[in-house]
Design a protein around this motif. Structure first.
Motif, PDB file in Angstrom:
ATOM      1  N   SER A 107      35.784  13.303  19.194  1.00 47.86           N
ATOM      2  CA  SER A 107      36.273  14.281  20.173  1.00 47.86           C
ATOM      3  C   SER A 107      36.801  15.546  19.497  1.00 47.86           C
ATOM      4  O   SER A 107      36.846  16.596  20.114  1.00 47.86           O
ATOM      5  N   PHE A 126      31.193  16.334  19.405  1.00 49.39           N
ATOM      6  CA  PHE A 126      32.010  16.109  20.596  1.00 49.39           C
ATOM      7  C   PHE A 126      31.147  16.079  21.850  1.00 49.39           C
ATOM      8  O   PHE A 126      31.243  15.166  22.683  1.00 49.39           O
ATOM      9  N   VAL A 160      38.558  10.856  28.782  1.00 47.20           N
ATOM     10  CA  VAL A 160      37.734  12.039  28.504  1.00 47.20           C
ATOM     11  C   VAL A 160      38.317  13.280  29.182  1.00 47.20           C
ATOM     12  O   VAL A 160      38.623  14.274  28.522  1.00 47.20           O
TER      13      VAL A 160
END
Lengths: 678, 203
Positions: B50, B134, B197
């Motif tokens: 991420s 990502f 997320v």
């Protein structure tokens, strides 16, 4: 229209590759010609390819495994030959071809030899050991088989059309990424592994449910034969570890095809994520391969020592402990990633802890033999060879579990020697023991003993010659996967290793001879009773080969070693007053159609033939929908049909020669004369 | 294993024994757990990658919480409507089952449409899955969930077909109960996606 598939895909880059392709093509054509000549296609289709009988599915799995064992071994001896002669020379294999061979050797031996072998054995035996008539999901079982076969077929096709991966059986990026491996090789690896992996996941689910839900009355968990216990733990590992290789394969393919950045060097990718995900599957996989063999050895040792298993409960707990711990050690495959000392130590200690339950098992087997009435059947010899050899492998494993030592040995031939030292005795010898033990159950006649022994000795001697030198070479600093080298001191050891491979070649040839001789002499080797070795568990209660329904009447289990207890009490072969109708699953082409479509799907995806990929995906979806909408999946075998089969069975038992009294198990007064009890 | 025995058919057997029904339900639970492993690994991959935005857009630049909230509502309500379909299945009311299933499928379609809209918007902004690690992980995790929802919608349509043709027979209702499990499972995964997320992405 054909994506990137052109005429250049034919392996004309080297004579050896072209030869391999020709052998593959002509071998396939020859087999097909023989089947046509025997007019056996209809028989094979009706009785085997569309069969949902767990015993036949199991036999097909093992057949696939033996074929792939031959292929994987040819790879192995080609590598041994190359390394034996490639001192200061190029040998006879160009580097790109050598790289394909070590990649396909590992891929085949793990995914398409060992996996179908153990899955086949579990299929044949486990339902019988738990007193069931079939697995929980027979159609799913057939589909798993054909998906595994589709994956194997993809690897074989890569010999003829295009090239296989050169990235090793673990396909580490960034080398396996599109930048460094732009060809189709890695794609063949990915799709073969993905398709077969889905089959393995489904097999895991199937056997979890089968073992938990379909046991005969009275068969509590702690009365299950140890092979069933190991199969259960294996099924759990299959179901929960194989999704990891599905994920890692898909992500790598997304990187390759769509230019994503999961495992690339730049753009925020993290290539060590690949190693982590792969080994989250990969280490449980080691125990998927080895646990069933532990179960087989337990069956072998108790049968041929004529004693009950020593420390059954500890063996069960050891099996469960190994299964759980196997999820906690994956990082030891890449200590050199450079995690902190604390992380490496934690994984190193977890790795060493696994040696404890494994050691418990070794002692249990030894104590089972202690004061037993041992018969040196071929499978018993494999057990003894296993115990000695596996302990050596375990010791080198504990050595590698020390992170500082691992930094020295990482990627050397010491590692190669270590994992072959675990997997050949720990898995393959176990499967061979199982073949010698359960062959009569599957086919109705025993395997020839003399050729079995010859094969055994060649395998054991060959193993030591082929792999002990690799330990030494590892200490001398030889890395794995060398196509040629310039250190003269290595060559003598590599020549010895080559001689070992030749011994193993004879081990394989003698195995084929053993089967051929046994088929020729099958009348003399016939097993009339269904219990040729004085077995202790329920699979020996059925006839050899068993009726489609296994048990006309489901057995009632009252203790561990249920069949042994029945024989002692004289209740083993009692016939019921009347038989009842039995519901059986109908044969179905469903599994084979899905497997065939999955093969075409994989092939089209390898070559970027996207319209065909879409067409196959749609066809698979439609097939599954049709299958999922069908309600009429069973037929009834009437009581009269069952009775006719059982009458034949009891007439057969009466033909059995009286048992050899020397082999009667300890504690049983006189021989249980089959047929006399009826 | 006599040759004729495996194929000879001397009578048809239909219907599901209670044991078979239980085995199928349990097997489906185990399957869902294997699917949960797939999502767990995709979540782990997303968390690891991420921060690998490679100088490209981050979650803050791309995610719109109102849009995600809309998706969430569609999916949660669809789970409720499938719950009513299950109640109607138990009650044996075929028309009600079909009605609730149609509503569930429509809500599911709305969810998938919103997701496609979000994805195509991001790709138009040059924030596609090939932009950074990502974004690769984002598209794959969320897209895998979307594919599951699409498979669920197709399955609902197949079940509506079976309801129309066969009626609410025991095999059909047993399949409906398993499909309900699948649909609720996807809801739970979505809660995970929303919390891991989107929420940290915009905060």
């Amino acid at each position: 229209m054909f994506g990137r598939l052109t005429i250049d895909a034919l392996p004309l880059y080297s004579a050896i590759a072209a030869g391999g392709a020709l052998i593959t093509v002509f071998g396939t054509l020859a087999v097909m010609a023989v089947i046509t000549w025997l007019k056996a296609w209809g028989y094979l289709w009706r009785e085997w390819f569309t069969s949902v009988d767990h015993k036949r599915i199991g036999i097909m799995y093992v057949t696939l495994a033996l074929i792939m064992l031959l292929r994987g071994f040819i790879d192995a001896i080609m590598m041994r030959t190359q390394q034996a002669i490639a001192l200061n020379s190029d040998g006879y294999l160009p580097p790109s071809h050598f790289d394909q061979i070590f990649s396909s050797h590992g891929t085949i031996m793990i995914f398409f030899m060992a996996m179908p072998f153990l899955t086949g054995l579990i299929n044949i035996i486990v339902p019988q050991q738990i007193g069931a008539r079939d697995v929980a999901f027979p159609y799913l079982n057939s589909m798993s088989l054909w998906m595994t076969a589709a994956g194997a077929a993809l690897v074989m096709v890569s010999l003829v059309i295009g090239k296989f991966s050169t990235a090793g059986w673990t396909a580490y990026p960034p080398y396996s990424g599109a930048e460094y491996s732009p060809g189709v090789g890695v794609d063949y690896w990915i799709w073969a592994v993905l398709i077969a992996g889905v089959g393995s996941t489904l097999t895991g689910i199937n056997f979890i449910v089968t073992i938990l839900k379909k046991r005969a009355p009275g068969m509590f968990m702690m009365r299950m034969p140890l092979f069933t216990w190991t199969a259960f733990c294996t099924a759990l590992l299959m179901a929960f570890a194989f999704p990891a290789i599905t994920v890692v394969g898909v992500l790598l393919e997304l990187d390759r095809v769509f230019g994503m950045h999961f495992f690339t060097n730049g753009h925020g990718g993290n290539l060590m994520m690949f190693a982590n995900l792969l080994w989250i599957w990969g280490h449980p996989e080691v125990y998927i391969l080895i646990l069933p063999a532990f179960g087989i050895y337990s069956s072998v040792v108790t049968t041929f020592s004529s004693k009950r298993l020593f420390g059954y409960t500890s063996l069960v707990w050891a099996t469960a402990a190994i299964a759980i711990l196997s999820f906690s050690v994956w990082l030891h495959h890449f200590f050199t990633m450079g995690s902190s000392a604390n992380v490496n130590s934690a994984f190193g200690i977890a790795t060493m802890i696994i040696a404890v339950p494994t050691g418990v098992k070794v002692f249990d087997w030894l104590f089972t033999m202690f004061r037993g009435r041992i018969r040196f059947h071929v499978s018993m010899m494999y057990l003894i060879a296993f115990i000695v050899t596996f302990v050596i492998g375990g010791v080198t494993g504990v050595l590698l579990a020390l992170p500082p030592a691992d930094y020295v040995m990482h990627n050397s031939t010491f590692l190669v020697a270590h994992f072959h030292n675990m997997l050949i005795p720990g898995a393959l010898f176990g499967y061979f023991a199982a073949v010698n033990l359960w062959f009569p159950k599957a086919f109705g006649f025993k395997l020839d003993d003399r050729w079995g022994r010859r094969s055994f000795w060649c395998w054991v001697i060959g193993f030591y010659l082929a792999f002990m030198p690799l330990y030494v070479l590892g200490f001398m600093g030889m890395p794995r996967r060398m196509e040629h080298y310039d250190t003269a001191a290595w060559q003598p050891y590599l020549v010895v290793a080559f001689i070992g491979a030749v011994f193993i070649l004879f081990g394989l040839i003698f195995l084929v001879v053993q089967i051929a001789v046994s088929v020729k002499n099958h009348a003399a080797l016939r097993d009339w009773t269904g219990d040729p070795w004085h077995g202790r568990t329920l699979e020996w209660l059925t006839s050899s080969p068993p009726a489609p329904y296994n048990f006309a009447v489901l057995p009632k289990v009252e203790s561990l070693d249920a069949f042994h207890a029945m024989k002692e009490e004289g209740t083993a072969y009692q016939r019921p007053e009347r038989y009842e109708d039995i519901r059986m699953p109908k044969n179905s082409a469903f599994g084979m159609i899905v497997g065939g479509l999955a093969f075409v799907f994989g092939f089209a995806a390898v070559w970027y033939i996207w319209w065909l990929v879409a067409a196959c995906a749609a066809a698979i979806a439609i097939t599954v929908i049709i299958r999922a909408s069908g309600d009429d999946t069973e037929y009834v075998m009437t009581a009269a049909e069952v009775e006719a089969i059982e009458n034949r069975r009891f007439a057969d038992m009466a033909k059995a020669p009286p048992p050899d009294l020397r082999h009667v198990p300890v504690g049983v007064p006189g021989a249980p004369v089959p047929g006399a009890v009826s | 294993m006599t040759d004729a025995a495996a194929t000879s058919s001397s009578g048809a057997a239909t219907g599901l024994s209670p044991e078979q029904k239980e085995e199928k339900a349990f097997g489906f639970w185990v399957y869902l757990m294997t699917d949960a492993v797939i999502f767990a690994l995709l979540f782990a991959t997303f968390i690891v990658l991420s921060r690998g935005t490679a100088g490209g857009p981050t979650g803050k630049d791309l995610f719109s919480l109102p849009h995600t909230f809309g998706e969430t509502m569609l999916l949660l309500v669809s789970s409720t409507t499938f719950g009513f379909a299950t109640l109607a299945t138990i009650g044996g009311d075929r028309r009600a089952v079909i009605g609730w299933l149609v509503l569930t499928a429509l809500l599911g379609l709305g969810f998938v449409a919103m997701e496609i809209q979000e994805f195509s918007g991001m790709i138009a902004l040059d924030a596609g899955p090939d932009r950074s690690g990502f974004l690769s992980a984002f598209f794959t995790l969320v897209g895998t969930h979307g594919v599951h929802v699409s498979v669920g919608i197709i399955s609902i349509l197949v079940m509506i077909g079976q309801l129309v043709i066969k009626g609410l027979t025991p095999p059909v209702s047993s399949r409906l109960l398993r499909l309900a499990l699948f649909w609720h499972f996807l809801d739970i995964v979505w809660i995970g996606i929303f919390s891991i997320v989107y929420l940290p992405g915009v905060l």
